[in-house]
Design an enzyme around this catalytic site. Sequence first.
Site, PDB file in Angstrom:
ATOM      1  CG  ASP A 103      -2.203   0.617   1.208  1.00  0.00           C
ATOM      2  OD1 ASP A 103      -2.345   1.211  -0.052  1.00  0.00           O
ATOM      3  OD2 ASP A 103      -2.988   1.050   2.122  1.00  0.00           O
ATOM      4  CG  HIS A 104      -1.201   4.897   0.589  1.00  0.00           C
ATOM      5  ND1 HIS A 104      -1.387   5.848  -0.334  1.00  0.00           N
ATOM      6  CD2 HIS A 104      -2.378   4.177   1.140  1.00  0.00           C
ATOM      7  CE1 HIS A 104      -2.826   5.854  -0.161  1.00  0.00           C
ATOM      8  NE2 HIS A 104      -3.510   4.933   0.536  1.00  0.00           N
TER       9      HIS A 104
ATOM     10  CD  GLU B 266      -5.175   3.766   6.691  1.00  0.00           C
ATOM     11  OE1 GLU B 266      -5.174   2.591   6.599  1.00  0.00           O
ATOM     12  OE2 GLU B 266      -6.292   4.589   7.413  1.00  0.00           O
TER      13      GLU B 266
ATOM     14  CG  HIS C 167      -6.859   7.022   3.920  1.00  0.00           C
ATOM     15  ND1 HIS C 167      -5.915   7.589   3.620  1.00  0.00           N
ATOM     16  CD2 HIS C 167      -7.150   6.054   3.272  1.00  0.00           C
ATOM     17  CE1 HIS C 167      -5.455   6.880   2.410  1.00  0.00           C
ATOM     18  NE2 HIS C 167      -6.311   5.752   2.263  1.00  0.00           N
TER      19      HIS C 167
ATOM     20  CG  HIS D 108      -6.827   4.482  -1.803  1.00  0.00           C
ATOM     21  ND1 HIS D 108      -5.558   4.011  -1.106  1.00  0.00           N
ATOM     22  CD2 HIS D 108      -6.477   4.048  -3.246  1.00  0.00           C
ATOM     23  CE1 HIS D 108      -4.692   3.189  -1.939  1.00  0.00           C
ATOM     24  NE2 HIS D 108      -5.195   3.311  -3.319  1.00  0.00           N
TER      25      HIS D 108
ATOM     26  CG  ASN E 161      -6.947   0.045  -0.672  1.00  0.00           C
ATOM     27  OD1 ASN E 161      -6.922  -0.531  -1.683  1.00  0.00           O
ATOM     28  ND2 ASN E 161      -5.526   0.913  -0.556  1.00  0.00           N
TER      29      ASN E 161
END
Length: 341
Positions: free
Chosen positions: A94-95, A168, A211, A248, A270
């Site tokens: 992820d990110h 997040e 998020h 997201h 996600n």
Amino acid sequence: MPVVNYQGYKEMLKKAQEGKYAYTAVNVSSIETANAVLEGLAKAKSDGIIQVSMGGAKHASGMIQDSVIGAITLANHVHLMAEKYEINIALHTDHCSAANVDTFLKPLIEETRKRRAQGLPNLFNSHMFDGSDIPMEENVKISKELMALCAENEIILEVEAGVVGGEEDGVNNEHVSKDKLYTTPEDMEMFQEALADQGEFMLAATFGNVHGVYKPGNVKLKPEVLKVGQASLKAKYGEDKSYLLVFHGGSGSTLEEIHESLEYGVIKMNIDTDTQYAFTRPVVDHIMKNYDGVLKIEGEVGNKKVYDPRAYLKKAQAGMAERIMQACDMLRSTGKTLYTK
């Protein structure tokens, strides 16, 4: 093998887009959370994506505090366990911001290169580069460089155009300008022009996503942003072209908003905030109901059966698995596994 190869992953994404459903992509940070994803997906008879963030990987590495080692550890566990399930699994990171590309993303791509040289499957099937905190031109430039590395190793790259609000995994975008939360067709096309000729990529285009935790109605999602982006792509490059879109920051989204996004090409959503709560809630319940047993109060010895970590982690895993099954229903992937013996 249930952890899919490159062609298998592309087929998963293609089928999802054609069928207007999406895969649940769940962040994990431990063996228990990884097992919960496998359990939930297996019970839903749905394929899915297990993903690891830098923070989750760092946690998994214990006192070593090394995100690369933690990511490798979690991925290896999933490779071993997934063989026992009759569903297809893809592994994803992820990110990853530009500041961490050299210390997180590239070492993991290199690990896959080494594995492939030994005749082993890829460690991860896809990686996300999140360049939303840098100018768009620089975002696209780094994405193109990473795309070349990924294409060499049959890895799918996920990129982000626009900013997901909220907080997040230690990245705080709570005070980002509202206009940054909505990706323009022009932003999306920059990635198409830079990446499409090199290989497969997924695009996290933002449409008001945030998020973290919020109640339905508190965030102004505009899924039509995705529709406009897809239409612009087709008008410029042909009707057969479409983005593989990623959603997201979906916690708190209404079912109608989620289903609308599926109509516009979202193939991956996600989920982290909701599954974290689903994992923790049964633990709290267990402790509150067994307070005198989990603690040695006033000279007593407690109750080993209830303070044994397996007692409450089993419940936590079951709670998280149940939430993943709900997500599969919401994303219309239940019962649609492509797994064949």
